[in-house]
Design an enzyme around this catalytic site. Structure first.
Site, PDB file in Angstrom:
ATOM      1  N   ARG A 102      -2.077   0.450  -0.890  1.00 45.18           N
ATOM      2  CA  ARG A 102      -1.394  -0.736  -1.428  1.00 45.18           C
ATOM      3  C   ARG A 102      -1.708  -0.905  -2.911  1.00 45.18           C
ATOM      4  O   ARG A 102      -0.843  -1.283  -3.702  1.00 45.18           O
ATOM      5  CB  ARG A 102      -1.795  -2.011  -0.680  1.00 45.18           C
ATOM      6  CG  ARG A 102      -1.338  -2.071   0.766  1.00 45.18           C
ATOM      7  CD  ARG A 102       0.175  -2.227   0.956  1.00 45.18           C
ATOM      8  NE  ARG A 102       0.951  -1.024   1.015  1.00 45.18           N
ATOM      9  CZ  ARG A 102       1.043  -0.151   2.024  1.00 45.18           C
ATOM     10  NH1 ARG A 102       0.338  -0.307   3.118  1.00 45.18           N
ATOM     11  NH2 ARG A 102       1.832   0.893   1.939  1.00 45.18           N
ATOM     12  N   GLU A 105       0.291   1.556  -4.643  1.00 42.21           N
ATOM     13  CA  GLU A 105       1.674   1.087  -4.612  1.00 42.21           C
ATOM     14  C   GLU A 105       1.920   0.012  -5.677  1.00 42.21           C
ATOM     15  O   GLU A 105       2.991  -0.024  -6.291  1.00 42.21           O
ATOM     16  CB  GLU A 105       1.967   0.530  -3.220  1.00 42.21           C
ATOM     17  CG  GLU A 105       3.401   0.229  -2.936  1.00 42.21           C
ATOM     18  CD  GLU A 105       3.580  -0.199  -1.488  1.00 42.21           C
ATOM     19  OE1 GLU A 105       4.464   0.378  -0.843  1.00 42.21           O
ATOM     20  OE2 GLU A 105       2.843  -1.097  -1.014  1.00 42.21           O
ATOM     21  N   SER A 128      -8.510   0.433 -21.491  1.00 43.39           N
ATOM     22  CA  SER A 128      -9.632   1.284 -21.107  1.00 43.39           C
ATOM     23  C   SER A 128     -10.067   1.021 -19.674  1.00 43.39           C
ATOM     24  O   SER A 128     -10.102  -0.116 -19.218  1.00 43.39           O
ATOM     25  CB  SER A 128     -10.815   1.028 -22.043  1.00 43.39           C
ATOM     26  OG  SER A 128     -11.939   1.792 -21.645  1.00 43.39           O
TER      27      SER A 128
END
Length: 162
Positions: A102, A105, A128
């Protein structure tokens, strides 16, 4: 009172992690300590401490001393935690663990949106992941739904002209 559930090391991951990972997770489980409790003793964030357990975050000598004392583990078995980590090898890509997928995703779906907004706000550059902090919080809204809040704070690094 709710039972405290502890994160543990899945046996299928152990071979991809440093030897000290199994030692740390076993001791954490035996002592019934959360990452939050360990982080409090070390003066570090719980995500950083979990990262040390997975071999993704370098520990200081002080971290090793504190972990050894807190978990009852010999310092010698944790000495390699101060070495340079071999990051990014703990799991397959793309991830198969649902929660980690997830997060992957989120980057797939919103990565270019994040990039566009960040470029407009900061210019051409990157955030960064080295000069970086992260935090995880739990929120409960007015309807009683539980929400995960993940903060990512990275130093902005502008690309230089050459």
């Amino acid at each position: 009172m709710a039972e405290t559930r502890l994160a543990s090391l899945d046996d299928s991951m152990a071979s991809r992690l440093p030897v000290h990972s199994q030692t740390l997770f076993d001791a954490k489980t035996a002592k019934k300590l959360t990452f939050e409790a360990i982080a409090s003793k070390l003066g570090r964030s719980e995500v950083a401490v979990a990262g040390m357990f997975y071999g993704q975050v370098q520990a200081s000598g002080e971290d090793v001393e504190a972990l050894s004392e807190l978990l009852g583990v010999p310092k010698e078995s944790l000495s390699k935690m101060t070495n340079f980590p071999d990051r990014g090898r703990s799991g397959p890509m793309p991830p198969v663990e649902p929660l980690i997928y997830r997060l992957y995703e989120v980057v797939q779906n919103y990565g270019y949106s994040f990039k566009a907004v960040m470029n407009e706000k900061f210019g051409d550059g990157i955030m960064s992941a080295i000069c970086f902090q992260t935090n995880v919080e739990k929120e409960v809204d007015e309807q009683g739904a539980t929400w995960a809040v993940i903060t990512l704070r990275g130093k902005w690094l502008p690309f230089t002209r050459f």
